[in-house]
Structure formats: structure tokens, C-alpha cells
Design a protein around this motif. Sequence first.
Motif, short mmCIF file in Angstrom:
data_model
loop_
_atom_site.label_atom_id
_atom_site.label_comp_id
_atom_site.label_asym_id
_atom_site.label_seq_id
_atom_site.Cartn_x
_atom_site.Cartn_y
_atom_site.Cartn_z
N SER A 1 0.83 -1.21 0.00
CA SER A 1 0.00 0.00 0.00
C SER A 1 0.86 1.26 0.00
N LEU B 1 0.67 4.16 -2.76
CA LEU B 1 0.36 5.54 -2.39
C LEU B 1 1.42 6.52 -2.86
N SER B 2 2.67 6.08 -2.88
CA SER B 2 3.77 6.98 -3.25
C SER B 2 4.08 6.95 -4.74
N HIS C 1 -0.77 5.34 -9.46
CA HIS C 1 -2.01 5.01 -8.75
C HIS C 1 -2.74 6.24 -8.21
N ASN C 2 -2.39 7.42 -8.69
CA ASN C 2 -3.05 8.64 -8.19
C ASN C 2 -4.54 8.66 -8.48
N ILE D 1 -8.03 6.41 -1.64
CA ILE D 1 -7.35 5.77 -0.51
C ILE D 1 -8.01 4.43 -0.18
N SER E 1 -3.36 9.16 3.66
CA SER E 1 -3.44 10.42 2.90
C SER E 1 -2.14 11.22 3.04
N ARG F 1 0.41 9.65 0.81
CA ARG F 1 0.19 10.03 -0.59
C ARG F 1 0.72 11.44 -0.85
N ASN F 2 0.47 12.37 0.07
CA ASN F 2 0.96 13.74 -0.11
C ASN F 2 2.49 13.78 -0.18
N GLN G 1 3.54 12.46 -3.58
CA GLN G 1 3.33 13.43 -4.65
C GLN G 1 4.37 14.53 -4.60
#
Length: 350
Positions: A272, A276-277, A281-282, A286, A314, A317-318, A321
Motif C-alpha cells: 500500500s 500511495l507513493s 495510482h493517483n 485511498i 493520505s 500520498r501527499n 506526490q
Amino acid sequence: MESRNPLPRVDIAHFDTNFFDSKDRFEAWNENMGVLFDLLAPDGSVPKHDMTAQIDVCNLGDAVFGVTRAQSQFFSRDERRVARDGMDHILVQVFLEGGGVASSDDRINPGDMLIIDLDQPHEMLNTDFANLTMVLPRELHPHLSGLLAEFHGRRLGPDNPMVPFVAEHMCSLWKHVPEMDMGHAGIALKGTLGLLETWLTHESKLTEDVSPEVSLAVGKSIFRYIDQNLGEQLSPELLARTFRISRSQLYRIFAPHGGVSRYIQERRLRRSLHMLSNAVHNGMSIGAIGFACGFSSESQFSKSSKNRYRISPSEARNVGQAAAEANAAGPETMASEMPEFTAWIKSLGR
């Protein structure tokens, strides 16, 4: 008969802070070793004075291997660093000179081995030291990495006769690497990893009713099956039935990994975190990523991530990004701008 084209020689790189002005030496050192650890002075401050450190390292393709020498300092990886950089490698170290105190409170001395799982928090206050380190990507060596991870942060000393034997083998490999092409190096690396795997399989005392060789082969098959089916319902009962072994045999195979459920949970969290990174998969929510990795709900996914990495999905993920934007110049450009050691570490397993 046509002669074959010679294979390329092993790439070897050298770094030395003496190549830099005194005021720039810590920054240069941090651009190299900072790919693995946060670096501080022994008193916990950011070094502002001169720094003495050298790295001699080679790229073996499936591993990065070399000798590091440096003055006393504090190396660390906390939970947020683990989640932020996604560095899923295992370090196998042999201390040639000096040592320090690891997060396990074990005192490391010359001749000792130390295993560091970059997917787990780690701290170590080093004296002036020299060590031989092999960096192994978990994705390419999953079973060996699982065995090594159980020794994370712990001293392996010469009271176990296999420790000096393995250490001498690694030192011999390092001595002869400059003479090798990539074909020879691949054979030598495979032999070294086989030695480690056989030793640690024996140390883990897998079973009394199944030979270590059988357990090793079945274990590799089970690990592959788990990675291929993380989004499905996985249980000890299912795995034992699928591979036609008893639950007691299954539990013994997974004992070095903290048990079946813990291993599955770790693999789901790592998968996961990678998704996320990764900008690919953007477009997935979530919750969708959590379900794809086998979590029953978004809340369970979030809770598990916070417990393991001290960061929410989340937030992960930030961070991913932000890293992608920083790398917007492209991997080739970025690799050309970073030190060879850093570039080799970042490219391991990819």
C-alpha cells in the motif's frame, strides 16, 4: 567458434570528504549517506564543523556492496522517515573497526555483524568506525530479507562461529570484486546470499519434522503466493490447505517472520505504501488502494498505517506526490545530478 563479447567490469565508486572544502564536507556526506539515514553529531546537533568520511562501493546489480569509514556520529530512521522514503532494503554489516551502541542497546565491536532493516525504525550512536555493508533490496530477496529482518538492530558476535565465517567470506568477496566482471560478480553474490540464507534458516530452527531444505523451498512458494494474492482473504488455514502442509509446519516456517498474520500484514502495508507513493495510482482513492492490498475497510487501512508508520495513508500520498514533483526533471537527469552511491541505492530492485 565465435568469441563472446566480454562482460562489463563491476562499477566501483569512491567518495571522500577530503575532495571538498571544509565547509561543504558534511553536506557532501549527507548527499551520500543521507539516502539511508538521518545524520547528526554525537550530541544530537546538526554538524557544522569539518567531517571526515569515505565510501568505496561497487554496484553488483542485485546488491550494493562496499566499505564505509567515518568519524563518530548518530544514524537514525524514525517511523516517519521509514514511511516517507519507502526504502525497502536490508543492510548486512560487518564492523572492521570501531562500533557503537545500537537501538537494541547492543554494543557493537570490531568483528561483529549488524543487520538493519530499513523498513523498521533504527538508531545507532557510532564511534569512529569502518564497516563493510551489503545493501539488499527486499523485493529481489524476499525470503532472505525476512530471515535477516528478525535480527534487526541486534548484535551478531563471534560467540557464534558462523559469524566470523560469514564475515570473512564477505571480506573475501570485497577483496576480489575489482578483479571480476559482472558475470563473476553475479556468481559470487549468489553464493554469498545462499550462504546467508542457509545459515539463517538453520538458526531459525524451522522444523523438527521437515528438513530445512524442504521448508526453504515451500516457504519461498508461500511467500510468492502471498505477494500475488494480497487483495484476497488470506489465512493460515487457506495457506496450509493450498500447500498441503500442516498448520504446525506453516507456523514453524513463519516463526522467523513473527507469524503468518504479521507477515501478511507487513506485506500489505508495504504494498500500500508503494502504491500511495507512486503517481501511477493517483487515480485510485485511498479506500480503493486499501481494498486492493487486502484491508477490509478504509478505517482499518488508516489505523494499520498509523500504528505501523505513524502516518496516515493520505499523508503518505501527499509525501509521495511531493517527491514526484521534486523529481519532475526525470530519472535520468536526477541520477546524473546525484552521487553514484545514492543513485545506485535508489535504483536497487527497480
